[in-house]
Design an enzyme around this catalytic site. Structure first.
Site, PDB file in Angstrom:
ATOM      1  N   GLN A  36       2.496   7.909  -5.910  1.00  0.00           N
ATOM      2  CA  GLN A  36       3.515   7.003  -5.340  1.00  0.00           C
ATOM      3  C   GLN A  36       3.474   5.916  -5.862  1.00  0.00           C
ATOM      4  O   GLN A  36       2.600   5.217  -6.472  1.00  0.00           O
ATOM      5  CB  GLN A  36       3.387   7.114  -3.625  1.00  0.00           C
ATOM      6  CG  GLN A  36       3.461   8.411  -2.936  1.00  0.00           C
ATOM      7  CD  GLN A  36       2.893   8.187  -1.327  1.00  0.00           C
ATOM      8  OE1 GLN A  36       2.121   7.398  -1.194  1.00  0.00           O
ATOM      9  NE2 GLN A  36       3.924   8.767  -0.705  1.00  0.00           N
ATOM     10  N   ARG A  59       0.800  -1.077  -0.028  1.00  0.00           N
ATOM     11  CA  ARG A  59      -0.112  -0.054   0.213  1.00  0.00           C
ATOM     12  C   ARG A  59       0.857   1.155  -0.130  1.00  0.00           C
ATOM     13  O   ARG A  59       2.012   1.415   0.605  1.00  0.00           O
ATOM     14  CB  ARG A  59      -1.065   0.087   1.285  1.00  0.00           C
ATOM     15  CG  ARG A  59      -1.752   1.301   1.290  1.00  0.00           C
ATOM     16  CD  ARG A  59      -2.402   1.339   2.816  1.00  0.00           C
ATOM     17  NE  ARG A  59      -1.661   1.772   3.684  1.00  0.00           N
ATOM     18  CZ  ARG A  59      -0.913   2.651   3.921  1.00  0.00           C
ATOM     19  NH1 ARG A  59      -1.068   3.903   3.077  1.00  0.00           N
ATOM     20  NH2 ARG A  59      -0.082   2.845   4.968  1.00  0.00           N
ATOM     21  N   VAL A  60       0.649   2.365  -0.960  1.00  0.00           N
ATOM     22  CA  VAL A  60       0.951   3.545  -0.858  1.00  0.00           C
ATOM     23  C   VAL A  60      -0.210   4.490  -0.213  1.00  0.00           C
ATOM     24  O   VAL A  60      -1.329   4.063  -1.128  1.00  0.00           O
ATOM     25  CB  VAL A  60       1.842   3.967  -2.098  1.00  0.00           C
ATOM     26  CG1 VAL A  60       3.160   3.163  -2.167  1.00  0.00           C
ATOM     27  CG2 VAL A  60       0.918   3.738  -3.299  1.00  0.00           C
ATOM     28  N   SER A  61       0.185   5.599  -0.093  1.00  0.00           N
ATOM     29  CA  SER A  61      -0.926   6.612   0.365  1.00  0.00           C
ATOM     30  C   SER A  61      -1.499   7.423  -0.850  1.00  0.00           C
ATOM     31  O   SER A  61      -2.577   7.900  -0.751  1.00  0.00           O
ATOM     32  CB  SER A  61      -0.540   7.679   1.505  1.00  0.00           C
ATOM     33  OG  SER A  61       0.097   6.907   2.575  1.00  0.00           O
ATOM     34  N   SER A  62      -0.790   7.784  -2.021  1.00  0.00           N
ATOM     35  CA  SER A  62      -1.643   8.445  -2.873  1.00  0.00           C
ATOM     36  C   SER A  62      -1.145   7.786  -4.368  1.00  0.00           C
ATOM     37  O   SER A  62       0.006   7.136  -4.311  1.00  0.00           O
ATOM     38  CB  SER A  62      -0.817   9.754  -2.675  1.00  0.00           C
ATOM     39  OG  SER A  62       0.441   9.951  -3.072  1.00  0.00           O
TER      40      SER A  62
END
Length: 191
Positions: free
Chosen positions: A17, A11-14
């Site tokens: 990314q 998972r990445v936040s945006s």
């Protein structure tokens, strides 16, 4: 030793990314689940929810680090409890000694998660302090919500008799913002 399927969760936040480092770390899993969404709350992560629902006893979920799975201590512990109750193992590549099936491992994961949450809150405080300083120095301003083309189109609609409230609603701005833009006030004043 993994007896069931081995799932990876990255998972990445945006959206801008990239997941490459996590993909590399999770190479060799049977199924890799990826999300580009904030880890702030578990409720917002549909793919993780689906993965947890789908995993069965004997399966393992592997992720690069604790903060990829959860950034809130309560969320992390809920996830750990739910997986444990289903007989699903959980592995963190960056912290291989954390074994959440023991009381010691649970204590350690709680401490790690608490420190990760504290760091996230500290980063947010520093960010807000920096914004306040930049505003005080006149170096920080949000971009106007309406550009010249939108203002011209709005002006035409108003002149054609469309109520300003409707034009503002259609543009997704307040009536005050539309009024300022049409009159060239505030950030819409000609420089």
């Amino acid at each position: 030793m993994v007896s069931g399927r081995l799932y990876g969760y990255a998972r990445v936040s945006s959206k801008d990314q990239n997941l490459d480092r996590q993909r590399e770390a999770l190479a060799g899993v049977d199924v890799l689940v990826e999300e580009k969404v904030s880890g702030k709350t578990f409720a917002d992560r549909a793919k993780l929810r689906t993965l947890i629902d789908f995993a069965q006893a004997g399966d393992t979920i592997r992720t690069k680090s604790i903060d990829r799975l959860a950034r809130d201590t309560r969320d992390l512990l809920r996830i750990v409890d739910e997986l444990a109750s289903k007989g699903v193992a959980l592995e963190f590549i960056d912290s291989p000694l954390l074994n959440v099936s023991t009381k010691e491992g649970r204590a350690m994961i709680t401490i790690f998660a608490a420190f990760a949450e504290l760091e996230r809150e500290s980063i947010r405080e520093r960010q807000l302090d920096g914004i306040a300083l930049a505003k005080a120095a006149g170096k920080y301003a949000k971009a106007p919500k309406l550009d010249a083309a939108k203002i011209a189109a709005a002006r035409e609609r108003v002149e054609a008799g469309v109520p300003k409230a409707r034009v503002a609603r259609d543009l997704g701005v307040s009536r005050q913002t539309l009024h300022s833009a049409l009159n060239g006030n505030g950030r819409y004043a000609a420089a």
